[in-house]
Every structure is written in C-alpha cells, then in structure tokens.
Design a protein around this motif. Structure first.
Motif, PDB file in Angstrom:
ATOM      1  N   GLN A 160      13.185  37.491   3.375  1.00 26.41           N
ATOM      2  CA  GLN A 160      13.727  36.187   4.105  1.00 26.41           C
ATOM      3  C   GLN A 160      14.745  35.801   3.397  1.00 26.41           C
ATOM      4  N   GLY A 161      14.690  36.131   2.480  1.00 29.19           N
ATOM      5  CA  GLY A 161      15.603  35.870   0.754  1.00 29.19           C
ATOM      6  C   GLY A 161      15.588  36.278   0.136  1.00 29.19           C
ATOM      7  N   ALA A 162      16.816  36.297  -1.015  1.00 27.18           N
ATOM      8  CA  ALA A 162      16.852  36.173  -2.165  1.00 27.18           C
ATOM      9  C   ALA A 162      17.212  35.746  -3.536  1.00 27.18           C
ATOM     10  N   ILE A 163      16.582  35.275  -4.138  1.00 26.95           N
ATOM     11  CA  ILE A 163      17.492  34.974  -5.681  1.00 26.95           C
ATOM     12  C   ILE A 163      17.808  35.802  -6.371  1.00 26.95           C
ATOM     13  N   ILE A 164      19.041  35.854  -7.242  1.00 31.55           N
ATOM     14  CA  ILE A 164      19.918  36.717  -8.464  1.00 31.55           C
ATOM     15  C   ILE A 164      19.804  35.757  -9.478  1.00 31.55           C
ATOM     16  N   ASP A 165      18.908  35.284 -10.682  1.00 29.14           N
ATOM     17  CA  ASP A 165      19.658  35.169 -11.654  1.00 29.14           C
ATOM     18  C   ASP A 165      19.901  35.520 -12.560  1.00 29.14           C
ATOM     19  N   LEU A 166      21.508  34.532 -12.726  1.00 29.20           N
ATOM     20  CA  LEU A 166      22.053  35.919 -13.752  1.00 29.20           C
ATOM     21  C   LEU A 166      22.635  34.398 -14.320  1.00 29.20           C
ATOM     22  N   LEU A 173      22.672  32.756  -5.480  1.00 25.83           N
ATOM     23  CA  LEU A 173      22.906  33.412  -6.954  1.00 25.83           C
ATOM     24  C   LEU A 173      23.339  32.132  -8.459  1.00 25.83           C
ATOM     25  N   LEU A 174      22.209  32.098  -8.758  1.00 29.49           N
ATOM     26  CA  LEU A 174      21.905  31.580  -9.732  1.00 29.49           C
ATOM     27  C   LEU A 174      22.720  31.289 -11.147  1.00 29.49           C
ATOM     28  N   THR A 175      24.133  30.297 -11.776  1.00 29.55           N
ATOM     29  CA  THR A 175      24.417  30.657 -12.915  1.00 29.55           C
ATOM     30  C   THR A 175      24.026  29.869 -14.045  1.00 29.55           C
ATOM     31  N   ASP A 176      24.786  29.458 -15.349  1.00 32.94           N
ATOM     32  CA  ASP A 176      25.509  28.556 -16.063  1.00 32.94           C
ATOM     33  C   ASP A 176      26.021  29.272 -17.079  1.00 32.94           C
ATOM     34  N   GLU A 177      26.626  28.363 -17.953  1.00 30.55           N
ATOM     35  CA  GLU A 177      27.443  28.375 -18.975  1.00 30.55           C
ATOM     36  C   GLU A 177      27.310  29.829 -19.761  1.00 30.55           C
ATOM     37  N   TRP A 178      26.200  30.339 -20.057  1.00 29.75           N
ATOM     38  CA  TRP A 178      26.115  31.867 -20.257  1.00 29.75           C
ATOM     39  C   TRP A 178      26.323  32.923 -19.407  1.00 29.75           C
ATOM     40  N   THR A 179      26.304  32.516 -18.218  1.00 33.16           N
ATOM     41  CA  THR A 179      26.751  33.677 -17.627  1.00 33.16           C
ATOM     42  C   THR A 179      28.690  34.045 -17.903  1.00 33.16           C
ATOM     43  N   GLY A 180      28.669  35.253 -18.319  1.00 33.85           N
ATOM     44  CA  GLY A 180      30.104  36.149 -18.749  1.00 33.85           C
ATOM     45  C   GLY A 180      29.979  37.475 -18.085  1.00 33.85           C
TER      46      GLY A 180
END
Length: 293
Positions: free
Chosen positions: A137-143, A202-209
């Motif tokens: 039903q859905g996907a969360i990709i944690d980057l 998709l989840l991002t933060d300041e370390w996603t590079g």
C-alpha cells in the motif's frame, strides 16, 4: 672526473632534472584539466597556472596545492586521499539495509550508505528485494544518514518502485549519460523484479549526500513520490577516482546529477517537499492519504 660528470649530467637529463613533488602536482593538474566539472574559464586558467608554477619541497606541500586546486576544478565534492586514507577507505564501515513491514501494508526501508565490493553489493540489494511482498500500500525509503558510496546497489535495492525509463542522468563537460533501471541492474548484477505501484515517501536529512542524493533524485518528478525531512548535504554530483604517485588518489567531481525533470544538481542541497522534524510520521500520514483503496 669528466666521465663522472658526464654520467651525472646524462642521468639528470634523462630524469629531466625533475622534482618528484612538482611532478605530483603536474600530474594531478593534468587530470583536473581534462576531467574536472569546473576546469574551464578564467578562474581555472589562473588557478592552473599558479599550481604549475608553484615550487614544492615536500609531498605535504604538493598535496596541499592539489587539494586547493581541486576545489576550483571540481568544487566542494572533490578531495584528495592519502595512501593511508585509501587503505582505510577500502575497509570502511557500512551497514546492510533493513526492511520493516508496518501495518496497513506499508514497507519501511532503511537504506544506508554502501562502500563494499561487488559481492557485497548483490547482498545489499537482495536484502531489500527478498524482504518485499509483491503488493504494498506504500513504501518509506529512509535515506537519512546515507552519505553515499556506490549508488548502483542502492538504486537496485529499490528498483521495484521505479519506472523503467531514464531515472537519472550524469552530465559531464563532454557528454550526458542517461541511466535507466536495466542499466543499474546490469552494473549491480541484480535480477529485475516486478514493479510495485504504490505511494513512495523518501526521508532526508543534512547527512543525505552524494550517492544518497542520487537515489533520491531517481524518484524526483514521479507523481506518486514525495520527500520529507530536511535539506540534503548538497553533494549531488558524480565523482571519479584517479591514482596519483605514492598510492594516493584524487577523487574529482566530473559530472552533475540531472533529474528526470531536467533539473541540474551539484553543490546545492535538495529541499524536501515537506520540511519537517517528524518525517516518519508525516510520511505515514501522506501515504495513508494517498493509498489506493
């Protein structure tokens, strides 16, 4: 005496009476001149001339010049690795991805950076692929925290959510390389699996590079993909490693990332669709609001 002097002069001429440290700089500058994404124009020509004219008495001085020159030729993503750092990088720590199946048919995929070899890359991708059901039903990709490495096993791990078209382009000074899912799977040596059509957060933060940002950009412009969190690190570019004397390596930015939207990314952070300090919760809410019932 004359014979000895003749031999000395001959040896000097054969070696071009060269300074090995200055040769180190010259080789690095030649590589930058041919391949650096920003190695053109007045600023580069001035920097190149200064580097080639510099007098160095030690390897440390030469490496400092190369590092300074590299920032002009390739931008902030360019760096120099000493021989010791190259050895350390070969055994750099990295983790396998994880998959958690949540309620309501949602998969949560943690996709960390990848620094392993080809065999490790196959295991990395299949760790995700083998854990996914055929329908979601859905996907969360944690980057979040994904600083990069080899992008191909990462993209292969989540290829079931991507259409088989041009998902990303790498644009250098001389050409534009289009990348699709089939190419990614061939490079990663991973078998293609059936597409899963569902909302993807998709989840991002300041370390996603770096390659973490490349994975993110593969989903940019897709109607059923949305991003949550904070702006990325701003290293969405293609790097290439070049060997230098003594075992060191010049890691030079040679290309920019281009999304399917035509947007070009390199040194600037990528902003999420939703700026939030609670990305997981916001992603779940968005997926539940967009799930096909």
């Amino acid at each position: 005496m004359k014979k000895a002097l003749f031999i000395l002069l001959t040896a000097c001429l054969m070696a071009s009476c060269s300074n090995p440290n200055e040769n180190y700089v010259k080789k690095a500058v030649r590589i930058m001149d041919r391949n650096g994404i920003y190695a053109q124009g007045p600023e580069w020509e001035k920097t190149k001339a200064e580097a080639l004219a510099a007098k160095t008495s030690s390897l440390e001085e030469a490496q400092k010049i190369v590092m300074q020159t590299g920032k002009v030729a390739g931008g902030k993503h360019t760096f120099l690795m000493t021989a010791d750092e190259v050895t350390e990088n070969a055994t750099a720590n990295w983790e396998m991805p994880t998959v958690e199946l949540l309620e309501n048919g949602i998969a949560s995929i943690k996709l960390p950076q990848f620094m392993g070899n080809a065999e490790d890359g196959i295991k990395y991708a299949n760790t995700v692929l083998n854990a996914l059901p055929n329908t979601l039903q859905g996907a969360i990709i944690d980057l979040r925290g994904n600083r990069g490495g080899n992008m191909y096993p990462m993209i292969a791990a989540v290829h079931r959510f991507l259409p088989n078209d041009n998902i990303l382009q790498l644009r250098t000074r001389r050409n534009n390389m289009k990348i699709n899912v089939e190419y990614v799977l061939r490079i990663a040596n991973v078998a293609q699996q059936a597409h899963i059509d569902c909302p993807v957060a998709l989840l991002t933060d300041e370390w996603t590079g770096s390659s973490g940002e490349a994975v993110l950009l593969c989903f940019r412009g897709m109607e059923n993909a949305h991003t949550f969190g904070s702006p990325t690190a701003g290293y969405a570019s293609c790097n290439q490693s070049f060997n230098l004397p003594g075992g060191s390596q010049l890691v030079l930015t040679t290309g920019e990332d281009v999304a399917r939207t035509g947007e070009v990314f390199c040194d600037d952070p990528i902003n999420p669709n939703v700026l939030t300090e609670m990305p997981s919760e916001a992603a779940l809410e968005w997926i539940n609001d967009n799930t096909k019932r």
